[in-house]
Design a protein around this motif. Structure first.
Motif, PDB file in Angstrom:
ATOM      1  N   GLU A 104       0.849  -1.183   0.000  1.00 21.39           N
ATOM      2  CA  GLU A 104       0.000   0.000   0.000  1.00 21.39           C
ATOM      3  C   GLU A 104       0.892   1.243   0.000  1.00 21.39           C
ATOM      4  O   GLU A 104       2.065   1.177   0.360  1.00 21.39           O
ATOM      5  N   PHE A 105       0.327   2.369  -0.398  1.00 21.02           N
ATOM      6  CA  PHE A 105       1.032   3.638  -0.299  1.00 21.02           C
ATOM      7  C   PHE A 105       1.131   3.984   1.187  1.00 21.02           C
ATOM      8  O   PHE A 105       0.125   4.210   1.856  1.00 21.02           O
ATOM      9  N   GLU A 106       2.360   4.004   1.721  1.00 20.45           N
ATOM     10  CA  GLU A 106       2.553   4.117   3.167  1.00 20.45           C
ATOM     11  C   GLU A 106       3.167   5.430   3.631  1.00 20.45           C
ATOM     12  O   GLU A 106       3.324   5.656   4.834  1.00 20.45           O
ATOM     13  N   LEU A 107       3.515   6.301   2.715  1.00 13.72           N
ATOM     14  CA  LEU A 107       4.199   7.532   3.106  1.00 13.72           C
ATOM     15  C   LEU A 107       3.304   8.518   3.849  1.00 13.72           C
ATOM     16  O   LEU A 107       3.785   9.531   4.356  1.00 13.72           O
ATOM     17  N   THR A 108       2.024   8.205   3.954  1.00 16.98           N
ATOM     18  CA  THR A 108       1.114   9.082   4.695  1.00 16.98           C
ATOM     19  C   THR A 108       1.425   9.085   6.194  1.00 16.98           C
ATOM     20  O   THR A 108       0.887   9.913   6.933  1.00 16.98           O
ATOM     21  N   VAL A 109       2.298   8.172   6.649  1.00 20.25           N
ATOM     22  CA  VAL A 109       2.688   8.196   8.071  1.00 20.25           C
ATOM     23  C   VAL A 109       3.515   9.438   8.376  1.00 20.25           C
ATOM     24  O   VAL A 109       3.665   9.809   9.546  1.00 20.25           O
ATOM     25  N   PHE A 110       4.044  10.075   7.342  1.00 14.22           N
ATOM     26  CA  PHE A 110       4.758  11.336   7.501  1.00 14.22           C
ATOM     27  C   PHE A 110       3.833  12.475   7.084  1.00 14.22           C
ATOM     28  O   PHE A 110       3.023  12.331   6.161  1.00 14.22           O
TER      29      PHE A 110
END
Length: 293
Positions: A51-57
């Motif tokens: 999944e696109f995971e960079l949303t944690v930043f």
């Protein structure tokens, strides 16, 4: 415009986004990302679904539209003429090597880049810029992880990342990546506990039962972290980065945890052979000050 195709798990996405962000900064142009891989990977044989995971930043991401992606992959008649005449046109650049390439920062926009860009050399001179992009907010931690973070920061701690999961269960992935063996971990622990025999060992793994059984004989204080799964996995990276020192697996996930570790006295141990498939190995991935075993 700079457009980057993202793929792989969180660690891989971080390499790709960091490189493209620096390129966009150099060109003073907006950065957009192609996230098509994450829907397409569902049907790819031998590829772990991601999944696109960079949303944690807490960054503002601009997702490219299909038309914007097609403007690079399917040139219009006008852009084909520009290419034929030698004028600038939307280009597609594929990473040519797993080694750092100076040419990757000499690209002329607009350009669509595709690759892994796994080398610390891409970040030289931009370390603070990259660390700002990948800043974790402890405000998003739950009570259990806040308590664990306090324990980690109060002692001399060594994070030990033992990745198994698809490295074990998927034959294709195992043949490509391989596993760090017990000898690697024991030698690494010996190196990092030489000056502090009572260091607390903090194990992070997707196979905690195996890890507990394998390392139960060690006399050091031990913490086993296995509760951050799925969309909460990023919390392991945060916790690893807060340890005093790091022993990483052949995994971009723990590579980033060690690289983001701000302890000026940190020691990092990494596997000398990153891939089981030696044709994929790179000498540019591991910073020179890290210890390779």
């Amino acid at each position: 415009m700079i457009l980057i195709r993202l793929k792989g798990g969180l660690g891989n996405q971080m390499f790709q986004y960091a490189y493209a962000s620096i390129l966009a900064k150099k060109c003073n142009l907006p950065l957009k990302i192609d996230t098509q891989f994450f829907s397409l990977s569902k049907d790819m044989v031998g590829v772990t679904q991601r999944e696109f995971e960079l949303t944690v930043f807490k960054n503002r991401y601009q997702i490219a539209t299909l038309n914007e992606i097609n403007s690079f992959t399917e040139l219009s008649f006008y852009n084909k003429i520009k290419r034929k005449l030698g004028f600038n046109y939307p280009k597609k650049h594929n990473e040519g090597s797993r080694l750092y390439q100076d040419e990757d920062y000499k690209l002329k926009a607009p350009v669509y880049v595709n690759g892994y860009f796994q080398s610390y050399k891409y970040f030289l001179g931009y370390e603070e810029f990259v660390k700002k992009i990948f800043h974790f907010s402890t405000d998003d931690l739950d009570a259990k992880n806040i308590s664990l973070l306090s324990r980690i920061e109060e002692a001399n701690t060594i994070s030990i990342h033992v990745r198994r999961g698809d490295y074990v269960t998927d034959l294709n992935i195992n043949n490509t990546h391989g596993l760090c063996d017990i000898e690697y971990y024991m030698a690494s622990i010996d190196v990092l506990t030489k000056d502090n025999a009572n260091s607390t060992l903090v194990f992070f793994s997707d196979d905690s039962d195996w890890v507990k059984k394998t390392f139960s004989h060690l006399s050091n204080p031990k913490i086993f972290v296995n509760h951050n799964t799925g969309s909460h996995s990023w919390k392991d990276m945060l916790l690893m980065s807060k340890c005093s020192h790091n022993i990483i697996a052949n995994s971009s996930f723990s590579w980033w945890a060690a690289w983001l570790n701000s302890n000026s006295e940190k020691k990092v141990v990494a596997p000398k052979q990153w891939f089981a498939d030696q044709s994929r190995n790179t000498f540019d991935l591991i910073p020179k000050e890290w210890i390779q075993i």
